[in-house]
Design a protein around this motif. Structure first.
Motif, PDB file in Angstrom:
ATOM      1  N   SER A  28      84.551  83.389  53.087  1.00 44.37           N
ATOM      2  CA  SER A  28      84.132  82.246  53.889  1.00 44.37           C
ATOM      3  C   SER A  28      83.691  82.701  55.276  1.00 44.37           C
ATOM      4  O   SER A  28      84.385  83.483  55.934  1.00 44.37           O
ATOM      5  N   VAL A  43      89.740  78.231  56.534  1.00 43.91           N
ATOM      6  CA  VAL A  43      89.920  79.618  56.099  1.00 43.91           C
ATOM      7  C   VAL A  43      88.646  80.388  56.420  1.00 43.91           C
ATOM      8  O   VAL A  43      87.539  79.864  56.327  1.00 43.91           O
ATOM      9  N   VAL A  53      88.893  84.809  50.662  1.00 44.45           N
ATOM     10  CA  VAL A  53      89.748  83.660  50.356  1.00 44.45           C
ATOM     11  C   VAL A  53      90.638  84.005  49.160  1.00 44.45           C
ATOM     12  O   VAL A  53      90.176  84.059  48.023  1.00 44.45           O
ATOM     13  N   GLY A  59      94.441  81.102  51.256  1.00 41.12           N
ATOM     14  CA  GLY A  59      93.260  80.327  51.617  1.00 41.12           C
ATOM     15  C   GLY A  59      93.047  79.105  50.745  1.00 41.12           C
ATOM     16  O   GLY A  59      92.270  78.216  51.102  1.00 41.12           O
TER      17      GLY A  59
END
Length: 422
Positions: free
Chosen positions: A392, A398, A402, A406
């Protein structure tokens, strides 16, 4: 209309499953993951047969070799899926974890607890291994998921879906906790993007066109990154051999990945490194697009493919053996360039100056910022997260790879002993 109704039925079942899964004990979720791995091992041959149907269809459609390679499954890749499931099972469960507990003057205790997001919709292309990675991470983090793979991997994904369903059933968890959509109709994608009542978060994995569409149309939050325009900056105080090793690895370790370096920034005092770098890039077939200053400093290198960079090159994710190179005057110029042209993905500095490294870490606005390391380390596995659902570049919830944490959020918890506010 029938397609939308069919999707909504699956989404509603996922919501019910999410409520049950959020209460599941860690041991039960881990057992489900291990069960799925066992079933996949037992069904290796049937999965390969389903994959062969997809490969045949892909060849008939004219998919290029790179896409066919990403689509292909063999015993080694299937074993890798099983190992990934075992690795996720071995990770700590974030759900229910309480942190930051402290007493307030009133006598109450305040802390934060991690909770699942709910129902996660994941839209992805080509690679059937994403099906297992996504299912594993969502299951362990207590989330139900709706998986919509690409049409080119339809038969492979359905074979994997049967394995997941059996593994969940054996563990006593709802089989609707992980659902792989049974249609490749694009109407199902639109239905998912609009189903904010039933889907809490969308995660797109694929090309820029897919991610742009999802970001534009989704009615719920999206975890995404559009581009991986990653930089390495060779500073004045860099060790020469470190600079060369990192610059070569960051570009040539793999080309078609989002954490590959796309622009090399070189301090003007380090331009003498260019001939050696260009020679190494030429040996690997990398085309170089240079600014005027770096072009002049490079001179002529036998076998090197070189040209002047255009303005567009600084903001291009090549995903190919192409690299733009720019000479910069100092750290300020490097940071300014990265924050202007970069995609907030991953950027690195090579330096032995502590103050420079600290400034770079503070001032470069990216999801991963590195000192004396290749951008290729920007990866969930390398970060100790196990598998990752994606990377991300957003600024809320987050950022970066991830993993399990997350896929959860936090809620405040308050502990008292008959306390009332005065």
């Amino acid at each position: 209309m029938a397609e939308i109704e069919a999707f909504l039925a699956q989404a509603q079942a996922a919501r019910t499953a999410a409520n049950e899964l959020a209460q599941a004990q860690t041991a039960v979720k881990n057992q489900a993951l291990l069960n799925i791995a066992q079933v996949i091992q037992e069904q290796t041959q049937s999965i390969i047969q389903a994959n062969e149907q997809d490969l045949a269809a892909g060849k008939a459609k004219g998919l290029d070799e790179a896409l066919l390679d990403r689509l292909a499954l063999n015993p080694e890749r299937i074993q890798g899926m099983c190992e990934g499931l075992s690795q996720v099972a071995a990770l700590a469960d974030p759900v229910g974890g309480i942190t930051d507990m402290n007493y307030r003057p009133s006598g109450i205790q305040i802390g934060k607890m991690r909770s699942p997001l709910g129902v996660i919709g994941i839209i992805y292309e080509s690679r059937p291994n994403v099906t297992i990675d996504a299912a594993a991470l969502c299951l362990k983090s207590g989330n139900a998921c709706l998986l919509r793979g690409g049409s080119e991997s339809f038969h492979s994904n359905q074979a994997l879906a049967r394995c997941i369903e059996k593994g969940l059933e054996q563990a006593g968890l709802p089989t609707t906790a992980v659902q792989i959509l049974k249609s490749t109709d694009r109407a199902w994608v639109s239905a998912m993007l609009n189903a904010k009542e039933w889907v809490d978060v969308i995660v797109p994995r694929g090309g820029k066109g897919l991610i742009e569409r999802v970001a534009a149309e989704a009615k719920m939050p999206v975890i995404k990154h559009l581009d991986g325009i990653c930089h390495v900056y060779i500073a004045e105080c860099a060790k020469d051999q470190d600079a060369i090793n990192i610059a070569i690895n960051a570009k040539t370790h793999r080309y078609g990945v989002c954490n590959a370096m796309e622009t090399l920034l070189i301090d003007h005092t380090k331009l003498y490194l260019l001939p050696e770098l260009a020679k190494s890039y030429a040996e690997k077939g990398v085309e170089l697009r240079l600014c005027e200053v770096s072009m002049k400093a490079l001179g002529s290198i036998e076998g090197a493919k070189v040209s002047l960079a255009s303005e567009d090159d600084w903001s291009t994710e090549y995903l190919a053996p192409v690299l733009s190179i720019k000479a910069v005057s100092d750290l300020d110029a490097a940071i300014t360039h990265i924050n202007h042209y970069g995609s907030h993905h991953t950027d690195a500095i090579v330096t032995q100056d502590y103050q420079q490294s600290r400034r770079f870490l503070r001032e470069v606005d990216s999801s991963s910022v590195m000192v004396n390391a290749s951008t290729r380390f920007a990866d969930g596995f390398e970060y100790g997260l196990g598998a990752e659902i994606g990377i991300s570049t957003d600024k809320i919830h987050v950022r970066g790879p991830v993993g399990l944490e997350g896929l959860t959020n936090q809620k405040y918890v308050v502990l008292g002993d008959g306390h009332v506010r005065q």
